[in-house]
Design an enzyme around this catalytic site. Sequence first.
Site, short mmCIF file in Angstrom:
data_model
loop_
_atom_site.label_atom_id
_atom_site.label_comp_id
_atom_site.label_asym_id
_atom_site.label_seq_id
_atom_site.Cartn_x
_atom_site.Cartn_y
_atom_site.Cartn_z
N GLU A 170 -13.26 -6.79 2.09
CA GLU A 170 -12.55 -6.28 0.92
C GLU A 170 -13.43 -6.45 -0.31
OE1 GLU A 170 -8.26 -6.31 -1.35
OE2 GLU A 170 -8.64 -7.86 0.13
N CYS A 209 -5.66 -5.93 -0.35
CA CYS A 209 -4.83 -5.37 -1.43
C CYS A 209 -5.52 -4.19 -2.13
CB CYS A 209 -4.48 -6.45 -2.44
SG CYS A 209 -3.44 -7.76 -1.74
N ASN A 218 -1.19 -2.55 4.41
CA ASN A 218 -1.98 -3.77 4.46
C ASN A 218 -1.13 -5.01 4.67
OD1 ASN A 218 -4.03 -5.82 3.87
ND2 ASN A 218 -2.98 -6.00 1.91
N GLU A 219 -0.33 -5.37 3.70
CA GLU A 219 0.41 -6.64 3.74
C GLU A 219 1.84 -6.40 3.27
OE1 GLU A 219 -1.66 -10.87 3.12
OE2 GLU A 219 -1.03 -9.96 1.24
#
Length: 656
Positions: free
Chosen positions: A45, A242, A373-374
């Site tokens: 990331e 993120c 993603n999350e």
Amino acid sequence: MLKRTFLTLCAAGAFAMANAQTQYTIAADKVKAHIQPTMYGIFFEDINLAADGGVYAELVKNRSFEFNMPLMGWKEQKKDGGDGRTEVINRAVERPENAHFIKSYITGDAGFYGFSNEGFRGGMGVKEGEEYSFSVIAKQEGDTNVKLNIELHGDNGDIIGKAELTPTDKEWNRYSVKFKSTATTPKAQLYVWMSGKGVIDLDMISLFPEHTWKNRPGGLRADLVQRLADLKPGFLRFPGGCIVEGRELNNRYQWKKTIGPVDKRENIINRWNTEFKHRPAPDYYQTFGLGFMEYFMTAEDIGASPLPILNCGMACEFNTGELVPLDKLDPYVQDALDLIEFANGDASTKWGKLRTDLGHPAPFNLKMIGVGNEQWGPQYIDRWKIFTKAIKTKYPDVKIVSALGPSPEGKEFDLLNKTFRSLGADILDEHYYAPAKWFRDNARRYDNYDRKGPKIFAGEYAAQSVSTVNPDNKNNWECALSEAAFMTGLERNADVVNMASYAPLFAHVEGWQWTPNLIWFDNLKSYATPNYYVQQLFSINKGTDVVPLTLNNEAVAGQNDSYATASLDKNTNELVIKFVNTSTSAQNVSFKITGSKGYQKQATVTTLKADSKDAENSLTAPTAVSPVESTIDISGNTLKLAVEPYSFKIVRLKNK
């Protein structure tokens, strides 16, 4: 006399305890699970200056003048009586993806007028004898040609490299020149001087080392990619994190805007720029010079299976949590379908042809893709269903990675875990940022998971020495050793856990927002953390098949503060033992191996240890905690091993 006898007996008892041998059993003929080639991989990331200012080798900050302050990173300069002025021109109607360029008016009859660029974190890392390639997109506006003089200034102001360049066209064109640096410094600056009365337009002012990864022009920093290659990863997950979600949806990662000519890749602010009050970075942007084509090619280079993660119509739920209405989700879903075609389609398809035109006719063999993603909550489930139906209808063999939220337990985790299992999900992505003790305590986490359910991707994890998101977290040995203990549980349950990756990956020592991280670097050098060496040792010693390693018929997951697993490596005809001692005491252990016809007389031992649980590596002591190799004799099918306190050992025994 009685007192002396008592003390003698106590000492003898303590000596006997210290030298007592614990015997473990390995059933080398009873395969429990196959270890997937993807078992240990990399999570990437762009946080902590991982891309721009890090692995992407561009040395110029704000090369295309697209930051919110268009001249951020640049400083006007004059010398020898030179004079001029500069305007920032907005051409958003014609070039929305690259709206700004500068128009410089050189008004002095003599001398020089121009700009200096500060690079990333206050300088550019340059090396003596290294060749550098300067390039610019330019056009002359007046009747005479403005000349460019390029200089590299060292941290003491001395000129350590220079070149000349004269653009000639009155239409936009790219010009380049190469020169060598005469000194090594982490804090050089680039000066672009202009001379000769006239008007010139400039854009995409760039400086790259010639020596990049695989020497690709405009490529990646070779030493940092080598760190990744040395992990021998099974997969590369990209672009995050993120970053995928964005703080708001217009700040999300859009893969189609990151391929093709770099001057047509739309810059955006990095969502980590001011996320943490303890480390604001208002000059942190994404140029996408490291885009999806580069990610795919890097994965291919290092032998890793690509795992792209795409936005599912949700911004980061820790920030705005913006949602795309379900009836407006089609463009997001189409992005996923088009990406699979880009990766795997042939030249007869629209996106396969684009990949071919970009210089890669062979497919990238994409086998899996992440949806979100999350994320968490019912709103994620609604969007996941739409994505999954569309992807599986067109590409039934592509596996979908599904998020289980940011935590390994709690109501959000439970909702997603239960729902996705009932819907027959392929791969569930679990994340854990927790204290070191949590990792030791959870070495049995997957022992009782459903063997017939979805596979597990331990997608983001790192032991936190203080607390999650705390700037005082350290990459110390206790954290790394605790991760090793936890990873024995991942490997022991390889029939459930198919993938795992530490996160985050990279951090600039002067530009980090989050800690701990796997690899730290400055403008010239890098070092691997103890955590890196744990990851590397598991990866290069994973073997192909898990076999039982037990103590009193139980998996070794905390008894005597020890953790262990064993595997066969059918490629090399070896038995691989991993043993972690998290206690303050040395241990003498033996392994009774059944189901084998015997081993060669010597085994190789790799030891990773430190005298203190607080030990760390650094730029000045990069190998303070690093692997040491040795050999050990074995007798028949019994191996005796002395295991130091706070240590991780890997033993490889070659079959006769």
